[in-house]
Write a protein that holds these residues in place. Structure first.
Motif, short mmCIF file in Angstrom:
data_model
loop_
_atom_site.label_atom_id
_atom_site.label_comp_id
_atom_site.label_asym_id
_atom_site.label_seq_id
_atom_site.Cartn_x
_atom_site.Cartn_y
_atom_site.Cartn_z
N GLU A 1 14.86 67.92 76.60
CA GLU A 1 15.88 68.78 77.19
C GLU A 1 17.31 68.22 77.09
O GLU A 1 17.94 67.93 78.11
CB GLU A 1 15.56 69.05 78.67
CG GLU A 1 14.22 69.72 78.89
CD GLU A 1 14.02 70.15 80.34
OE1 GLU A 1 14.82 69.76 81.21
OE2 GLU A 1 13.05 70.89 80.60
N HIS B 1 23.07 77.62 76.24
CA HIS B 1 21.80 77.07 76.76
C HIS B 1 20.74 76.93 75.66
O HIS B 1 20.09 75.89 75.55
CB HIS B 1 21.27 77.98 77.88
CG HIS B 1 20.10 77.42 78.62
ND1 HIS B 1 20.03 77.40 79.98
CD2 HIS B 1 18.94 76.86 78.19
CE1 HIS B 1 18.88 76.84 80.37
NE2 HIS B 1 18.20 76.51 79.29
N ASN B 2 20.57 77.99 74.87
CA ASN B 2 19.46 78.00 73.91
C ASN B 2 19.89 77.66 72.49
O ASN B 2 19.33 76.76 71.86
CB ASN B 2 18.78 79.38 73.90
CG ASN B 2 18.19 79.74 75.27
OD1 ASN B 2 17.50 78.94 75.88
ND2 ASN B 2 18.47 80.96 75.73
N TYR C 1 26.13 82.80 77.30
CA TYR C 1 25.23 81.86 77.97
C TYR C 1 24.06 81.46 77.05
O TYR C 1 23.68 80.29 76.98
CB TYR C 1 24.69 82.44 79.29
CG TYR C 1 23.93 81.38 80.04
CD1 TYR C 1 24.61 80.39 80.74
CD2 TYR C 1 22.54 81.31 79.97
CE1 TYR C 1 23.93 79.36 81.37
CE2 TYR C 1 21.84 80.28 80.59
CZ TYR C 1 22.55 79.31 81.30
OH TYR C 1 21.87 78.29 81.90
N ASP C 2 23.54 82.44 76.34
CA ASP C 2 22.44 82.18 75.41
C ASP C 2 22.87 81.15 74.35
O ASP C 2 22.10 80.27 73.97
CB ASP C 2 22.03 83.50 74.76
CG ASP C 2 20.79 83.37 73.88
OD1 ASP C 2 19.86 82.64 74.27
OD2 ASP C 2 20.76 84.00 72.81
N CYS D 1 14.21 76.15 77.26
CA CYS D 1 14.76 77.43 76.85
C CYS D 1 14.56 78.44 77.96
O CYS D 1 13.61 78.35 78.74
CB CYS D 1 14.05 77.93 75.59
SG CYS D 1 14.21 76.80 74.19
N THR D 2 15.47 79.40 78.00
CA THR D 2 15.36 80.44 79.02
C THR D 2 15.67 81.79 78.39
O THR D 2 16.64 81.90 77.63
CB THR D 2 16.33 80.15 80.20
OG1 THR D 2 16.17 81.15 81.22
CG2 THR D 2 17.78 80.11 79.77
N VAL E 1 24.22 68.94 80.76
CA VAL E 1 24.83 69.73 81.84
C VAL E 1 24.76 69.00 83.18
O VAL E 1 25.76 68.85 83.88
CB VAL E 1 24.17 71.13 81.95
CG1 VAL E 1 24.66 71.86 83.19
CG2 VAL E 1 24.49 71.94 80.71
N PHE F 1 19.91 69.77 76.65
CA PHE F 1 20.82 70.66 77.40
C PHE F 1 20.94 70.21 78.85
O PHE F 1 22.04 70.08 79.40
CB PHE F 1 20.34 72.12 77.33
CG PHE F 1 21.10 73.04 78.25
CD1 PHE F 1 22.37 73.50 77.91
CD2 PHE F 1 20.56 73.46 79.47
CE1 PHE F 1 23.08 74.35 78.76
CE2 PHE F 1 21.26 74.31 80.32
CZ PHE F 1 22.53 74.76 79.97
N ILE F 2 19.80 69.98 79.49
CA ILE F 2 19.82 69.60 80.90
C ILE F 2 20.49 68.23 81.07
O ILE F 2 21.27 68.01 82.00
CB ILE F 2 18.39 69.60 81.50
CG1 ILE F 2 17.84 71.02 81.55
CG2 ILE F 2 18.37 68.97 82.89
CD1 ILE F 2 18.55 71.97 82.50
N THR G 1 16.92 83.66 83.12
CA THR G 1 18.23 83.55 83.75
C THR G 1 18.93 84.90 83.64
O THR G 1 18.89 85.52 82.57
CB THR G 1 19.07 82.48 83.04
OG1 THR G 1 18.29 81.28 82.94
CG2 THR G 1 20.34 82.17 83.80
N ASP H 1 26.16 83.12 86.78
CA ASP H 1 24.73 83.28 87.07
C ASP H 1 24.58 84.36 88.14
O ASP H 1 25.07 84.20 89.26
CB ASP H 1 24.16 81.94 87.55
CG ASP H 1 22.64 81.97 87.60
OD1 ASP H 1 22.07 83.07 87.73
OD2 ASP H 1 22.03 80.89 87.51
#
Ligand code: GBH
Length: 441
Positions: free
Chosen positions: A158, A237-238, A233-234, A214-215, A164, A160-161, A286, A300
């Motif tokens: 991850e 995040h992804n 956002y996509d 992924c979300t 962030v 991304f996490i 999300t 969000d």
């Protein structure tokens, strides 16, 4: 063979932070700073897995899984993140690997699940390009010792996490609050991934993956402003993490006032090196709306109308099917086989009569999500594994021990393990196999 597994991470379960020459990681530092983690919890002892691993392997064996995803603590292998290799640290993973194989449990090792050596953070951490080369060196040292016996490798968990929470918002170690200036941490992690792939392959690693969380992104309405926000956002995040590894190119970041001028010639070729699989961690979708204020190009909007976990996260099993099918639709032939490397939920601590823990909510959660994997496979997505997060209740980062994700209850601090109802249910579910595949193992 479809891989059924459980997943864990070094800092969340091992404890033994000062043993056998282990160095300090950013999570040791962070957890010992007042106010960072709920109730001042730390991973100093955690599940004491460093000592109790034979018991934990026995638990997995009893569960009937045929794979185990764990992570290797960089500061055990290289206490200062560079220089001398600490063989005593590698010995631990060597013992673990052999014991798993003896029980016919396929080891799947993650090289980086957020516990960066503190020495490297002192020099800028993932904002510093030098960390990328240190990571490649560490990957080589681990592979030298273990690539002959570990068939499945995951470079990063991850990114991304980690970017962030660790670098943009500061709720995770190293606790930086750079917001969009954190982007070099994405590129440098991804480049570290690319270099690690090369080191692993050079040492005969059978399968190499990266794990991205992924979300599915749901626009709050069909209003064009909400659609644009959802797309932005996509991207962040992804696509920022999937596109470069699968397509060798970053997505268009023009919705954001950011620059990726840390990208150098040749970086994307390394990042885009072919993989044997994509690991994805799925927790929930999300819902995104247009921003109401200054700053980020999205807001969000919260997913409503679904049950929630103890963490407050919405439970949407079909989101996993949607995600998997969406990956196939976006990447087509560029999508390698997919492994769900984490999926699970936190539940309140509910000890029942006679020391039992009857977690019916987790059973419903897992049943729904395994069903979603079956549906995605029926829709043509090549899903090859499913790992439950997590084997044990463990150190849940900023939430300390307050959020319990385990199939097995852990009494902190005694460390006593008690399989929950979900553990018994999953054993039976695994034995029934997935639709379309012979029963497992
Ligand atoms: C994973 O991260 C980690 O890999 C693992 O170490 C960790 O223990 C596990 O999950 C459980 O947290 O606010 O409703 O939109 C998961 C990253 C980030 C996924 C927050 C869910 C927000 C849900 N998570 N996200 S919501």
């Amino acid at each position: 063979m479809f891989l059924w597994g459980t997943a864990t991470a070094s800092y969340q379960i091992e404890g033994a932070v000062a043993e056998d020459g282990r160095g300090t990681s950013i999570w040791d530092t962070f957890t010992h700073e007042p106010g960072r983690v709920r109730d001042g919890d730390t991973g100093d002892v955690a599940c004491d897995h460093y000592h109790r691993w034979p018991e934990d392997i026995a638990l997995m064996s009893g569960l009937g899984v045929n794979s185990y995803r764990f992570s290797i603590a960089w500061p055990r292998v290289q206490p200062d993140g560079k220089g001398a290799i600490n063989q005593a640290g590698l010995d631990f993973y060597d013992r673990l690997t052999d014991a798993l194989r003896e029980k016919d449990i396929v080891p799947a090792a993650t090289l980086f699940h957020w516990d960066l050596p503190q020495t490297l953070e002192d020099e800028g951490g993932w904002l510093n390009r030098d960390t990328v080369y240190r990571f490649a060196e560490y990957a080589a040292a681990v592979a030298d010792r273990l690539a002959d016996r570990i068939p499945l490798w995951i470079t990063l968990n991850e990114p991304f996490i980690h970017m962030v929470f660790g670098y943009a918002l500061g709720t995770h170690a190293p606790g930086r609050t750079l917001v969009l200036d954190s982007l070099p941490a994405a590129h440098h992690q991804l480049l570290g991934h690319g270099l690690a792939v090369r080191e692993l392959r050079a040492r005969g690693a059978e399968k190499v993956l990266i794990t991205n969380n992924c979300t599915p992104v749901w626009p709050a309405s069909s209003d064009p402003a909400d659609l644009a926000a959802a797309d932005a956002y996509d991207v962040l995040h992804n696509r920022l993490f999937n596109d470069p590894v699968l397509l060798g190119a970053y997505p268009d970041l023009s919705a954001y006032e950011v620059s990726l001028d840390c990208v150098r010639d040749g970086d994307l070729e390394l990042i885009g090196a072919p993989l044997d699989g994509l690991g994805i961690n799925y927790y929930n979708p999300t819902r995104i709306a247009a921003p109401t204020g200054e700053g980020l190009p999205f807001e969000d909007a919260g997913v409503t109308g679904y049950p929630t976990t103890a963490f407050g996260w919405p439970v949407v099993p079909d989101g996993l099917r949607e995600l998997l099918s969406g990956l196939k639709a976006r990447y087509g032939d560029a999508l390698p086989p997919v492994y769900v490397t984490e999926n699970g939920c936190s539940q309140p601590d509910e000890p029942g009569p006679g020391g039992t823990v009857d977690d019916q909510g987790r059973i419903a959660f897992l049943d729904g999500h395994i069903g979603a994997v079956e549906k995605a496979r029926a829709e043509g997505v090549d899903v090859r594994g499913y790992y439950v997060w997590s084997l044990l209740d463990n150190f849940e980062w900023a939430e300390g021990f307050s959020q319990r994700f385990g199939l097995v209850h852990v009494d902190f601090p005694t460390g006593t393990r008690t399989p929950k109802s979900s553990y018994h249910w999953l054993r039976d579910r695994i034995s029934r196999g997935l639709t379309g595949t012979p029963s497992q193992p």
